[in-house]
Design a protein around this motif. Structure first.
Motif, PDB file in Angstrom:
ATOM      1  N   LEU A  70      24.252  -0.208  -7.193  1.00 44.85           N
ATOM      2  CA  LEU A  70      24.467   1.137  -7.722  1.00 44.85           C
ATOM      3  C   LEU A  70      24.939   1.096  -9.174  1.00 44.85           C
ATOM      4  O   LEU A  70      24.520   1.922  -9.991  1.00 44.85           O
ATOM      5  CB  LEU A  70      25.473   1.899  -6.857  1.00 44.85           C
ATOM      6  N   GLU A  71      25.803   0.142  -9.488  1.00 40.46           N
ATOM      7  CA  GLU A  71      26.274   0.004 -10.877  1.00 40.46           C
ATOM      8  C   GLU A  71      25.109  -0.339 -11.810  1.00 40.46           C
ATOM      9  O   GLU A  71      24.994   0.221 -12.904  1.00 40.46           O
ATOM     10  CB  GLU A  71      27.352  -1.077 -10.964  1.00 40.46           C
TER      11      GLU A  71
ATOM     12  N   ALA B  97      23.078   2.768 -12.290  1.00 39.77           N
ATOM     13  CA  ALA B  97      23.720   3.725 -13.194  1.00 39.77           C
ATOM     14  C   ALA B  97      23.534   3.280 -14.645  1.00 39.77           C
ATOM     15  O   ALA B  97      23.298   4.115 -15.528  1.00 39.77           O
ATOM     16  CB  ALA B  97      25.202   3.853 -12.858  1.00 39.77           C
ATOM     17  N   ARG B  98      23.586   1.968 -14.883  1.00 39.87           N
ATOM     18  CA  ARG B  98      23.410   1.444 -16.245  1.00 39.87           C
ATOM     19  C   ARG B  98      21.992   1.665 -16.756  1.00 39.87           C
ATOM     20  O   ARG B  98      21.801   2.056 -17.902  1.00 39.87           O
ATOM     21  CB  ARG B  98      23.740  -0.055 -16.300  1.00 39.87           C
TER      22      ARG B  98
ATOM     23  N   GLY C 243      19.729   3.724 -15.432  1.00 40.55           N
ATOM     24  CA  GLY C 243      19.258   5.084 -15.191  1.00 40.55           C
ATOM     25  C   GLY C 243      18.258   5.242 -14.074  1.00 40.55           C
ATOM     26  O   GLY C 243      17.649   6.311 -13.941  1.00 40.55           O
TER      27      GLY C 243
ATOM     28  N   ARG D 139      20.826   7.050  -8.690  1.00 40.17           N
ATOM     29  CA  ARG D 139      21.835   8.098  -8.794  1.00 40.17           C
ATOM     30  C   ARG D 139      23.216   7.488  -8.993  1.00 40.17           C
ATOM     31  O   ARG D 139      23.535   6.453  -8.414  1.00 40.17           O
ATOM     32  CB  ARG D 139      21.834   8.954  -7.531  1.00 40.17           C
ATOM     33  N   ALA D 140      24.021   8.153  -9.793  1.00 45.62           N
ATOM     34  CA  ALA D 140      25.370   7.673 -10.080  1.00 45.62           C
ATOM     35  C   ALA D 140      26.421   8.392  -9.242  1.00 45.62           C
ATOM     36  O   ALA D 140      27.603   8.071  -9.339  1.00 45.62           O
ATOM     37  CB  ALA D 140      25.683   7.841 -11.564  1.00 45.62           C
ATOM     38  N   ASP D 141      26.000   9.343  -8.399  1.00 44.33           N
ATOM     39  CA  ASP D 141      26.969  10.140  -7.637  1.00 44.33           C
ATOM     40  C   ASP D 141      27.160   9.645  -6.207  1.00 44.33           C
ATOM     41  O   ASP D 141      27.806  10.302  -5.400  1.00 44.33           O
ATOM     42  CB  ASP D 141      26.535  11.607  -7.630  1.00 44.33           C
TER      43      ASP D 141
ATOM     44  N   THR E 299      28.389   6.689  -3.318  1.00 43.73           N
ATOM     45  CA  THR E 299      29.299   5.566  -3.099  1.00 43.73           C
ATOM     46  C   THR E 299      28.602   4.532  -2.218  1.00 43.73           C
ATOM     47  O   THR E 299      27.681   4.870  -1.457  1.00 43.73           O
ATOM     48  CB  THR E 299      30.589   6.023  -2.389  1.00 43.73           C
TER      49      THR E 299
ATOM     50  N   HIS F 170      17.283   8.165  -9.273  1.00 43.76           N
ATOM     51  CA  HIS F 170      17.907   9.029 -10.271  1.00 43.76           C
ATOM     52  C   HIS F 170      17.134  10.328 -10.376  1.00 43.76           C
ATOM     53  O   HIS F 170      15.915  10.359 -10.332  1.00 43.76           O
ATOM     54  CB  HIS F 170      17.929   8.338 -11.636  1.00 43.76           C
TER      55      HIS F 170
END
Length: 195
Positions: free
Chosen positions: A136-137, A140-141, A143, A146-148, A150, A186
């Protein structure tokens, strides 16, 4: 002066790893009744070597399960290094589903380990959340994910997918992985229920 602790020889480490690989496959394919001598033979070692590393069947099952899970989680680093996060995640999810299918074959053996008082699952959550968190990290980097979300939410989704895959066809498994990846991709996050 105290003697320095002995280092485990590399051949002993290789024997142990080979025993764990063979044992995991044997317990998944044949269940708890797999003879230790047969596992040792398939691993190319003597039965004494097996018992030196794993004095009981339950200890062997526990170690084989933990070894397999650790290997699955360790693949994240290589995948993230080679592919964009979304592709790394797709490949890792497929690898995880293969592992989950094998683990389901080990379920009776794992039940015996739990009945003997051990907890083969003690580190599972930590290992899996670490692996998913890294994916996930990375997403997020770059793109692509999804960054939302857990790791715990993603693991719940993966658990449901793994359960469904065991009861479906290979084509359905592929579709479920596609749906899972669509959920992780994303884009606009879904609106809360009631809006």
């Amino acid at each position: 002066m105290a003697a320095a602790p002995r280092r485990t020889r590399s051949d002993a480490l290789q024997n142990r790893a080979r025993l764990l690989e063979v044992a995991a496959q044997a317990f998944a394919d044949e269940g708890l009744d797999t003879a230790p001598a047969a596992i040792a033979r398939r691993a190319g070692v003597g039965v004494g070597t097996l018992y030196r590393h794993f004095p009981t069947r339950e200890v062997l099952v526990d170690a084989a399960y933990r070894h397999q899970l650790a290997r699955v989680c360790e693949t994240v680093a290589e995948l993230v290094g080679r592919y964009p996060a979304a592709e790394a995640t797709r490949r890792w999810v497929a690898h995880f589903l293969d592992y989950a299918a094998a683990k389901s074959g080990m379920s009776a053996a794992l039940d015996a380990v739990v009945a003997a008082g051990a907890d083969p699952f003690a580190d599972s959550h930590t290992l899996l959340t670490g692996a998913v968190g890294r994916l996930l990290e990375a997403g997020a980097r770059d793109g692509t994910l999804r960054a939302d979300l857990t790791p715990d939410v993603v693991l719940l989704l993966m658990g449901g997918t793994a359960y469904s895959v065991r009861h479906g066809t290979p084509a359905q498994a592929g579709q479920l992985v596609d749906l899972l990846m669509d959920a992780l991709a994303h884009g606009t996050a879904p609106r809360p229920v009631g809006e």
